[in-house]
Write an enzyme that holds these catalytic residues in place. Structure first.
Site, PDB file in Angstrom:
ATOM      1  N   GLY A  81       0.829  -1.188   0.000  1.00  0.00           N
ATOM      2  CA  GLY A  81       0.000   0.000   0.000  1.00  0.00           C
ATOM      3  C   GLY A  81       0.870   1.247   0.000  1.00  0.00           C
ATOM      4  N   ILE A  84       4.815   6.720  -3.177  1.00  0.00           N
ATOM      5  CA  ILE A  84       6.256   6.599  -3.398  1.00  0.00           C
ATOM      6  C   ILE A  84       7.028   6.925  -2.127  1.00  0.00           C
ATOM      7  CG2 ILE A  84       6.545   8.995  -4.176  1.00  0.00           C
ATOM      8  CD1 ILE A  84       8.570   7.887  -6.279  1.00  0.00           C
ATOM      9  N   ALA A 152       7.814   6.103   7.364  1.00  0.00           N
ATOM     10  CA  ALA A 152       6.765   5.751   6.399  1.00  0.00           C
ATOM     11  C   ALA A 152       6.391   4.288   6.587  1.00  0.00           C
ATOM     12  CB  ALA A 152       7.257   5.984   4.973  1.00  0.00           C
ATOM     13  N   GLY A 154       4.077   1.052   4.764  1.00  0.00           N
ATOM     14  CA  GLY A 154       3.288   0.504   3.658  1.00  0.00           C
ATOM     15  C   GLY A 154       3.378  -1.005   3.720  1.00  0.00           C
ATOM     16  N   GLY A 165       6.583  -3.205   4.964  1.00  0.00           N
ATOM     17  CA  GLY A 165       6.650  -2.779   6.359  1.00  0.00           C
ATOM     18  C   GLY A 165       6.849  -1.294   6.539  1.00  0.00           C
ATOM     19  N   CYS A 183       5.396   9.948  -0.298  1.00  0.00           N
ATOM     20  CA  CYS A 183       4.086   9.371   0.010  1.00  0.00           C
ATOM     21  C   CYS A 183       2.954  10.129  -0.683  1.00  0.00           C
ATOM     22  CB  CYS A 183       3.844   9.317   1.522  1.00  0.00           C
ATOM     23  SG  CYS A 183       5.129   8.397   2.397  1.00  0.00           S
TER      24      CYS A 183
END
Length: 218
Positions: A81, A84, A152, A154, A165, A183
């Site tokens: 998910g 960038i 971050a 994802g 992760g 992001c």
């Protein structure tokens, strides 16, 4: 038991292959009804690389292929998910490979736990971090014009098994974030432990501190 696993500095492509193999193996174990699937808290560092999640927009990469070569960076489109983000030296990239079902966690609980892990660690260093509604990850001064992200997140979860992760900026060269909309955001900054504390931090120590905070939460 959750295993502490350190892949050290590893090429992104190799880490992706290892992750994928672990993920597929554990999903197969789940489908076979096996119990006692190993729980692995995997940490590593990468060379300069940008990754785009499955809903990421190419327009959030602000430089062309020629410039990417000049800054020794690669780009990967992957199935996590998020949009960038950047990975590179001085950043701890975490790939927990876990069976959430056996831990009694849903995906939202899991993401919340990863965020809390970083919030708790930063509190040890007297840096107040928080969440920002609608923006997964860990932020400093999230609700001000100085909002900046230090971690971050994802993930991908299937059959309760996790992949991908978090990316936690410790001594990261933040210049690499100026070549993207991190992001997908155009109005928020990024930061690192080094920037907030005004000194470099022992990244090996931070790896163990992250792990210790994670296992306390689960």
């Amino acid at each position: 038991m959750i295993n502490f696993v350190d892949w050290k500095k590893i090429a992104y492509s190799e880490a992706l292959d290892r992750q994928t193999n672990l993920f597929n193996s554990k999903v197969a174990q789940k489908l076979n009804g096996e119990e006692n699937i190993s729980q692995d808290f995997i940490l590593c560092e990468h060379n300069n690389v940008y990754t785009l999640g499955k809903h990421g927009k190419d327009s959030n990469l602000l430089v062309n292929d020629e410039f990417l070569k000049q800054i020794n960076a690669e780009v990967y489109h992957i199935n996590r998910g998020g949009d960038i983000t950047y990975h590179g030296p001085g950043q701890i990239t975490g790939y927990p490979s876990l069976d959430l079902d056996s831990m009694g966690l849903g995906i939202r609980d899991y993401i919340y736990t990863l965020e809390q892990m970083v919030i708790n660690l930063m509190k040890d260093y007297d840096v107040e971090c928080e969440r920002l509604q609608g923006a997964t990850g860990v932020w400093i001064e999230a609700h001000t014009k100085k909002a900046r992200k230090i971690c971050a997140i994802g993930v991908k979860v299937s059959r309760g098994i996790t992949m991908h992760g978090f990316a936690f900026n410790v001594n990261t060269d933040l210049n690499y974030f100026s070549y993207i909309n991190p992001c997908g955001f155009v109005d928020k900054g990024v930061t690192s432990m080094q920037k907030e504390l005004h000194q470099a931090v022992d990244i090996e120590r931070i790896k163990h501190e992250l792990y210790n905070h994670f296992i306390k939460l689960v």
